[in-house]
Design a protein around this motif. Structure first.
Motif, PDB file in Angstrom:
ATOM      1  N   THR A 131      -0.937  78.292  35.033  1.00 20.79           N
ATOM      2  CA  THR A 131      -1.058  79.514  34.378  1.00 20.79           C
ATOM      3  C   THR A 131      -0.777  79.043  33.159  1.00 20.79           C
ATOM      4  O   THR A 131      -0.861  77.892  33.192  1.00 20.79           O
ATOM      5  CB  THR A 131       0.024  80.105  34.980  1.00 20.79           C
ATOM      6  N   GLU A 132      -0.598  79.527  32.576  1.00 20.66           N
ATOM      7  CA  GLU A 132       0.187  79.150  30.748  1.00 20.66           C
ATOM      8  C   GLU A 132       1.077  78.210  30.506  1.00 20.66           C
ATOM      9  O   GLU A 132       0.838  77.393  30.062  1.00 20.66           O
ATOM     10  CB  GLU A 132      -0.667  81.081  29.677  1.00 20.66           C
ATOM     11  N   LEU A 133       1.804  78.950  32.140  1.00 21.99           N
ATOM     12  CA  LEU A 133       3.666  78.684  31.466  1.00 21.99           C
ATOM     13  C   LEU A 133       3.204  77.356  32.021  1.00 21.99           C
ATOM     14  O   LEU A 133       3.879  76.543  31.206  1.00 21.99           O
ATOM     15  CB  LEU A 133       4.209  79.777  32.394  1.00 21.99           C
ATOM     16  N   GLU A 134       2.860  76.780  33.033  1.00 24.14           N
ATOM     17  CA  GLU A 134       2.143  75.740  33.385  1.00 24.14           C
ATOM     18  C   GLU A 134       1.934  74.403  32.633  1.00 24.14           C
ATOM     19  O   GLU A 134       2.085  73.378  32.734  1.00 24.14           O
ATOM     20  CB  GLU A 134       2.102  76.257  35.044  1.00 24.14           C
ATOM     21  N   GLY A 135       0.841  75.200  32.013  1.00 25.80           N
ATOM     22  CA  GLY A 135      -0.108  74.535  31.290  1.00 25.80           C
ATOM     23  C   GLY A 135       1.213  73.855  30.575  1.00 25.80           C
ATOM     24  O   GLY A 135       0.918  72.877  29.135  1.00 25.80           O
ATOM     25  N   LEU A 136       2.483  75.149  29.893  1.00 29.53           N
ATOM     26  CA  LEU A 136       2.434  74.961  28.365  1.00 29.53           C
ATOM     27  C   LEU A 136       3.471  73.741  28.542  1.00 29.53           C
ATOM     28  O   LEU A 136       4.143  72.623  27.731  1.00 29.53           O
ATOM     29  CB  LEU A 136       3.870  76.509  28.101  1.00 29.53           C
ATOM     30  N   ALA A 137       4.389  74.177  29.824  1.00 21.18           N
ATOM     31  CA  ALA A 137       4.792  72.939  30.558  1.00 21.18           C
ATOM     32  C   ALA A 137       4.767  71.385  30.090  1.00 21.18           C
ATOM     33  O   ALA A 137       5.200  70.592  29.958  1.00 21.18           O
ATOM     34  CB  ALA A 137       5.582  73.480  31.691  1.00 21.18           C
ATOM     35  N   GLY A 138       3.561  71.920  31.205  1.00 21.82           N
ATOM     36  CA  GLY A 138       2.781  69.997  31.261  1.00 21.82           C
ATOM     37  C   GLY A 138       2.144  70.385  29.931  1.00 21.82           C
ATOM     38  O   GLY A 138       2.727  68.301  29.370  1.00 21.82           O
ATOM     39  N   ARG A 139       1.928  70.554  28.173  1.00 23.97           N
ATOM     40  CA  ARG A 139       1.674  69.702  27.414  1.00 23.97           C
ATOM     41  C   ARG A 139       2.956  69.375  26.228  1.00 23.97           C
ATOM     42  O   ARG A 139       2.847  68.168  25.600  1.00 23.97           O
ATOM     43  CB  ARG A 139       1.016  71.341  26.759  1.00 23.97           C
ATOM     44  N   LEU A 140       3.988  70.619  26.724  1.00 31.89           N
ATOM     45  CA  LEU A 140       6.155  69.745  26.250  1.00 31.89           C
ATOM     46  C   LEU A 140       6.068  68.539  26.512  1.00 31.89           C
ATOM     47  O   LEU A 140       6.634  67.351  26.648  1.00 31.89           O
ATOM     48  CB  LEU A 140       6.404  70.675  26.660  1.00 31.89           C
ATOM     49  N   ARG A 141       6.142  68.202  28.276  1.00 28.81           N
ATOM     50  CA  ARG A 141       6.032  66.818  28.665  1.00 28.81           C
ATOM     51  C   ARG A 141       4.852  65.838  29.007  1.00 28.81           C
ATOM     52  O   ARG A 141       5.996  64.432  28.611  1.00 28.81           O
ATOM     53  CB  ARG A 141       5.559  67.192  30.722  1.00 28.81           C
ATOM     54  N   GLU A 142       3.901  65.587  27.916  1.00 25.37           N
ATOM     55  CA  GLU A 142       3.189  65.201  27.658  1.00 25.37           C
ATOM     56  C   GLU A 142       3.834  64.630  26.096  1.00 25.37           C
ATOM     57  O   GLU A 142       3.954  63.216  25.758  1.00 25.37           O
ATOM     58  CB  GLU A 142       2.058  65.839  27.676  1.00 25.37           C
ATOM     59  N   PHE A 143       4.642  66.026  25.569  1.00 24.55           N
ATOM     60  CA  PHE A 143       4.557  65.492  24.039  1.00 24.55           C
ATOM     61  C   PHE A 143       5.829  64.564  24.184  1.00 24.55           C
ATOM     62  O   PHE A 143       5.617  64.315  23.371  1.00 24.55           O
ATOM     63  CB  PHE A 143       5.124  67.326  23.690  1.00 24.55           C
TER      64      PHE A 143
END
Length: 117
Positions: free
Chosen positions: A2-14
């Motif tokens: 989902t978009e929310l999962e993608g955002l969480a993953g991007r934040l995690r990597e950030f």
């Protein structure tokens, strides 16, 4: 994904790329979230009800930025805690539907009694 999962993953990597995981404790994240909510509140503080419903473009741009900050901290906090935000929101909405049946609460701002247990 989902978009929310993608955002969480991007934040995690950030956070990982900057070695900020050590600072992203639930306590620190919720405090940062509260601070950002405060900044969003400040954008509305002295507006009338009508002004808040139709802010000008500059005010709306500031509100959008603060909403983004609030969202990022909320998503990061949920990720660190292992909470599925969408599922948590659905469960809360289910509870609210049980507590605030439409016929009894239509047009009313009164608070429902707490759920048992």
């Amino acid at each position: 994904m989902t978009e929310l999962e993608g955002l969480a993953g991007r934040l995690r990597e950030f956070a990982r790329a900057r070695e900020w995981e050590q600072f992203h404790t639930p306590k620190n994240l919720v405090m940062a979230l509260a601070g950002e909510v405060g900044e969003l509140v400040a954008e509305f503080q002295w507006l009338t009800a009508d002004e808040s419903a139709d802010p000008g473009p500059e005010a709306l741009a500031r509100m959008r930025t603060e909403l983004g900050d609030v969202t990022l901290y909320l998503v990061r906090l949920a990720d660190v805690l292992g909470v599925d935000l969408v599922e948590a929101a659905r469960a809360k909405l289910d509870d609210n539907e049980r507590r605030y049946d439409a016929d009894s609460y239509r047009g009313s701002a009164r608070k429902a009694p707490p759920l048992p247990g």
